[in-house]
Every structure is written in structure tokens, then in C-alpha cells.
Write a protein that holds these residues in place. Structure first.
Motif, mmCIF file in Angstrom:
data_model
loop_
_atom_site.group_PDB
_atom_site.id
_atom_site.type_symbol
_atom_site.label_atom_id
_atom_site.label_comp_id
_atom_site.label_asym_id
_atom_site.label_seq_id
_atom_site.Cartn_x
_atom_site.Cartn_y
_atom_site.Cartn_z
ATOM 1 N N GLN A 31 0.799 -1.220 0.000
ATOM 2 C CA GLN A 31 0.000 0.000 0.000
ATOM 3 C C GLN A 31 0.836 1.276 0.000
ATOM 4 O O GLN A 31 0.449 2.283 -0.591
ATOM 5 N N SER A 32 1.986 1.266 0.644
ATOM 6 C CA SER A 32 2.800 2.484 0.730
ATOM 7 C C SER A 32 3.291 2.949 -0.635
ATOM 8 O O SER A 32 3.600 4.121 -0.834
ATOM 9 N N GLU A 33 3.344 2.033 -1.600
ATOM 10 C CA GLU A 33 3.813 2.383 -2.941
ATOM 11 C C GLU A 33 2.667 2.513 -3.947
ATOM 12 O O GLU A 33 2.896 2.569 -5.154
ATOM 13 N N LEU A 34 1.441 2.580 -3.444
ATOM 14 C CA LEU A 34 0.285 2.712 -4.335
ATOM 15 C C LEU A 34 0.375 4.032 -5.102
ATOM 16 O O LEU A 34 0.533 5.093 -4.497
ATOM 17 N N PRO A 35 0.275 4.009 -6.430
ATOM 18 C CA PRO A 35 0.311 5.254 -7.211
ATOM 19 C C PRO A 35 -1.060 5.935 -7.211
ATOM 20 O O PRO A 35 -2.036 5.390 -6.694
ATOM 21 N N HIS A 36 -1.128 7.128 -7.795
ATOM 22 C CA HIS A 36 -2.426 7.742 -8.048
ATOM 23 C C HIS A 36 -3.129 6.898 -9.114
ATOM 24 O O HIS A 36 -2.478 6.324 -10.003
ATOM 25 N N LEU A 37 -4.446 6.831 -9.029
ATOM 26 C CA LEU A 37 -5.218 5.986 -9.952
ATOM 27 C C LEU A 37 -6.161 6.839 -10.805
ATOM 28 O O LEU A 37 -6.674 7.865 -10.347
ATOM 29 N N LEU A 38 -6.384 6.409 -12.014
ATOM 30 C CA LEU A 38 -7.338 7.074 -12.911
ATOM 31 C C LEU A 38 -8.229 6.010 -13.515
ATOM 32 O O LEU A 38 -7.761 5.142 -14.255
ATOM 33 N N PHE A 39 -9.515 6.043 -13.167
ATOM 34 C CA PHE A 39 -10.488 5.078 -13.682
ATOM 35 C C PHE A 39 -11.302 5.738 -14.796
ATOM 36 O O PHE A 39 -11.916 6.790 -14.577
ATOM 37 N N PHE A 132 -4.606 10.204 -4.928
ATOM 38 C CA PHE A 132 -5.775 10.645 -5.687
ATOM 39 C C PHE A 132 -6.324 9.494 -6.520
ATOM 40 O O PHE A 132 -5.559 8.729 -7.117
ATOM 41 N N ILE A 133 -7.653 9.384 -6.539
ATOM 42 C CA ILE A 133 -8.325 8.466 -7.472
ATOM 43 C C ILE A 133 -9.237 9.333 -8.331
ATOM 44 O O ILE A 133 -10.227 9.892 -7.849
ATOM 45 N N LEU A 134 -8.873 9.497 -9.594
ATOM 46 C CA LEU A 134 -9.667 10.295 -10.525
ATOM 47 C C LEU A 134 -10.589 9.374 -11.315
ATOM 48 O O LEU A 134 -10.192 8.276 -11.718
ATOM 49 N N ILE A 135 -11.816 9.835 -11.523
ATOM 50 C CA ILE A 135 -12.808 9.042 -12.253
ATOM 51 C C ILE A 135 -13.320 9.867 -13.432
ATOM 52 O O ILE A 135 -13.701 11.033 -13.260
ATOM 53 N N ALA A 136 -13.278 9.283 -14.630
ATOM 54 C CA ALA A 136 -13.677 10.029 -15.828
ATOM 55 C C ALA A 136 -14.423 9.127 -16.805
ATOM 56 O O ALA A 136 -14.050 7.966 -16.992
ATOM 57 N N ASN A 137 -15.474 9.671 -17.407
ATOM 58 C CA ASN A 137 -16.157 8.949 -18.479
ATOM 59 C C ASN A 137 -15.362 9.052 -19.777
ATOM 60 O O ASN A 137 -15.309 8.124 -20.567
ATOM 61 N N ASN A 138 -14.750 10.217 -19.989
ATOM 62 C CA ASN A 138 -14.030 10.482 -21.233
ATOM 63 C C ASN A 138 -12.562 10.746 -20.930
ATOM 64 O O ASN A 138 -12.189 11.839 -20.510
ATOM 65 N N LEU A 139 -11.724 9.754 -21.159
ATOM 66 C CA LEU A 139 -10.305 9.853 -20.817
ATOM 67 C C LEU A 139 -9.600 10.959 -21.611
ATOM 68 O O LEU A 139 -8.674 11.602 -21.103
ATOM 69 N N SER A 140 -10.052 11.207 -22.827
ATOM 70 C CA SER A 140 -9.381 12.193 -23.681
ATOM 71 C C SER A 140 -9.494 13.620 -23.143
ATOM 72 O O SER A 140 -8.741 14.506 -23.551
ATOM 73 N N LYS A 141 -10.434 13.850 -22.211
ATOM 74 C CA LYS A 141 -10.584 15.183 -21.631
ATOM 75 C C LYS A 141 -9.664 15.422 -20.434
ATOM 76 O O LYS A 141 -9.636 16.514 -19.881
ATOM 77 N N ILE A 142 -8.951 14.387 -20.027
ATOM 78 C CA ILE A 142 -7.972 14.535 -18.943
ATOM 79 C C ILE A 142 -6.627 14.896 -19.570
ATOM 80 O O ILE A 142 -6.153 14.199 -20.470
#
Length: 312
Positions: A31-39, A132-142
Motif C-alpha cells: 500500500q505504501s507504494e500505491l500510485p495515483h489511480l485514474l479510472f 488521488f483516485i480520478l474518475i472520468a467517463n471520457n479519458l481524452s478530456k484529462i
């Protein structure tokens, strides 16, 4: 709400996302090395549920105290990043049992470019105490700099077979009567969106038995065949009659503007018209206009007016 009552509580309970479940479980071992996530992925496939499950898995009984959940579409600007996210990420007092705080940003693709740029810096500055856990419907807008700072997971649509299985399971637990055709109608309408499917099931169950006719009534599909009549009237040049019938379907029978466009698109395919390309391009143009906020009634009337050209 059944959609909350039956929301997955553990990563392993996520539906139809085996590869993602396996990858996240591997990451959680250290867990200490968990990166930021983007779903990323379409609506109702388990992105928010996965984020909440990760938070519960890491923070245990403290997860509510050390998780900040924001819907970025409500607060799209840079002030949200500077005030709420920055304040939470810098607030001292980590429990010794907690490796870091978790910030869940739902619908992050609705954030402005300036807000995303500010967020990029915060993710770096607070890396020791926040994930951070980011959640997006449209990945291209990130923006690319944020994507490169996260591990990206692309959630797939849930199959009709899986949705049907879940609906049957919920129906059994709630002791409701549902026939196969009724449940299949829900699957056909929701197109891989499990959350929407469960909401429709609950709405249909409140009306009695879940049958095909009840489901169609609940979601406003009882008049879908009439959309073909609207198209025929428009192609025959009877614009006033076509518009009146379109208004009736939306205002009287409760068909949404997006559903009307979906069914007139299907009706065009079924018509096997010679100028198929032009008609489909026209429908796509008005779909986009409505999506960006133009008045739906005016735009659909204009769509019918433009379709008359293809009938001449």
C-alpha cells in the motif's frame, strides 16, 4: 435505493472487471507504494464503486474520516482545487494506522484545463500523505500530464449476461416477480450500464410484477415504433405533422430527447434510404447541439425540417 444497497463493498465483488480487480489487488499488497489511480469508462460500470472499495481496503474503519469524495462536475474550477482539495490534503493529523489520505474526484473530465493543471502540482506536492483516485467517463478530456502521473484503468461495459444475472439476484433478494422478457428489456435499454439497470428494476418493481410492458412504460418506450412514423412524415415533407407527433412522444409519453434521437437513428437504418450517410450525419449534428446545451425542442424541430430535404 437498491443501487446503494447492492453496491460492491470489496474489490473482488466488482462485476465483469476481472483484469482490473487482479491489478488493483496486486497493488494493494504494498500500500505504501500505491500510485495515483485514474479510472475511465462509460457510466454505471463500477468506477466509483471501485474507488470506494480501494478506500475501504486501505483505510479500514477510518475510511470515512480520511476520504474526501468530490464530484468535479459540480465544482469544475480552479477554486475547488485550491480550496477544498488543497485544504484536505494539507490538513495534519494522520492516524498511525493510516498510510495516507485518499481524495476521490468523480467526473474529473468535467474539470477545466486550469483546474487540472493546478491539480497536477498538488498531486506531486502531497504525494507523501495523499493518494488521488480520478474518475472520468471520457479519458481524452484529462490532460496528458495528469494521465502520466496516474495508473490508468479502462473499465469495460458490463455484458447483458452479467447484468441479467445481477438483476435476477437482486429480484430474488427483494422477493419480486420478474419474467425473463422484462429483465431482457431492461438489459436492452441500459446498454451495459448496471446502475441504470438496477434503478429501472426498482422503479418497475414498485409498479407490481416486472414484465416487458411495465419496463417499457417505466422508461418511456411504449411508443418507440411511433418514431418511425415521425421519420416517414418528415421524409414525406409533412413537417408540421412530424413535429406534432415528436412533441407528443416527448411531452405526453415521456420519451427523452436522447432516446428520440437514438430511435430515429435506428429508424433511418431500418428505412434503407439511399441517402443514409447524409441523414445519419444530420442526426449526429443535432445530437451534438443538444449535448452542448442548445434548446432540445428547437433543435429536434430543426432536425425534422432538415430531414425533409432527404425525402424529396
Amino acid at each position: 435505493m437498491w443501487v446503494e444497497k447492492y453496491r460492491p463493498q470489496k474489490i473482488s465483488e466488482l462485476i465483469n472487471q476481472k483484469e482490473i480487480v487482479g491489478s488493483i489487488n496486486s497493488m494493494l499488497k504494498n500500500q505504501s507504494e500505491l500510485p495515483h489511480l485514474l479510472f475511465s469508462g462509460s457510466a454505471g460500470v463500477g468506477k466509483t464503486s471501485a474507488a470506494l472499495c480501494v478506500s475501504r481496503e486501505i483505510l479500514g474503519k477510518h475510511w470515512r474520516d480520511y476520504t474526501l469524495e468530490l464530484n468535479a462536475s459540480d465544482e469544475r474550477g480552479i477554486n475547488m482545487v485550491r480550496e477544498r482539495v488543497k485544504k484536505f490534503s494539507r490538513f495534519a493529523g494522520l492516524d498511525t494506522e493510516i498510510p495516507f489520505k485518499i481524495i476521490i474526484l468523480d467526473e474529473a473530465d468535467e474539470m477545466t484545463a486550469d483546474a487540472q493543471t493546478a491539480l497536477r502540482r498538488i498531486t506531486e506536492d502531497t504525494a507523501k500523505i495523499c493518494r488521488f483516485i480520478l474518475i472520468a467517463n471520457n479519458l481524452s478530456k484529462i490532460i496528458k500530464p495528469i494521465q502520466s502521473r496516474c495508473v490508468v484503468f479502462k473499465f469495460t461495459k458490463i455484458s447483458d449476461k452479467e447484468i441479467l444475472s445481477q438483476l435476477k439476484s437482486i429480484g430474488k433478494k427483494e422477493k419480486i416477480k420478474a419474467d425473463e422478457k422484462g429483465l431482457s428489456a431492461i438489459c436492452d435499454y441500459t446498454d451495459g450500464d448496471l446502475r441504470h439497470a438496477i434503478n429501472i428494476l426498482q422503479a418497475a418493481a414498485s409498479s407490481g410484477n416486472v414484465t416487458e410492458s411495465v419496463v417499457k412504460s417505466v422508461v418511456g418506450l411504449t411508443k418507440t415504433n411511433d418514431v418511425q412514423d415521425v421519420l416517414k412524415l418528415a421524409l414525406d415533407g409533412k413537417i408540421s405533422d412530424a413535429r406534432d407527433k415528436m412533441i407528443e412522444l416527448i411531452k405526453v409519453y415521456g420519451m427523452s430527447e436522447s432516446d428520440f434521437l437514438k430511435y430515429i437513428n435506428q429508424a433511418v437504418f431500418n428505412s434503407k434510404a439511399n441517402n443514409l450517410e447524409g441523414m445519419l450525419e444530420t442526426i449526429a449534428k443535432y445530437d451534438y447541439r443538444i449535448l452542448v446545451g442548445a434548446n432540445p425542442e428547437i433543435q429536434l424541430s430543426a432536425l425534422l425540417a432538415e430531414l425533409t430535404k432527404f425525402g424529396k
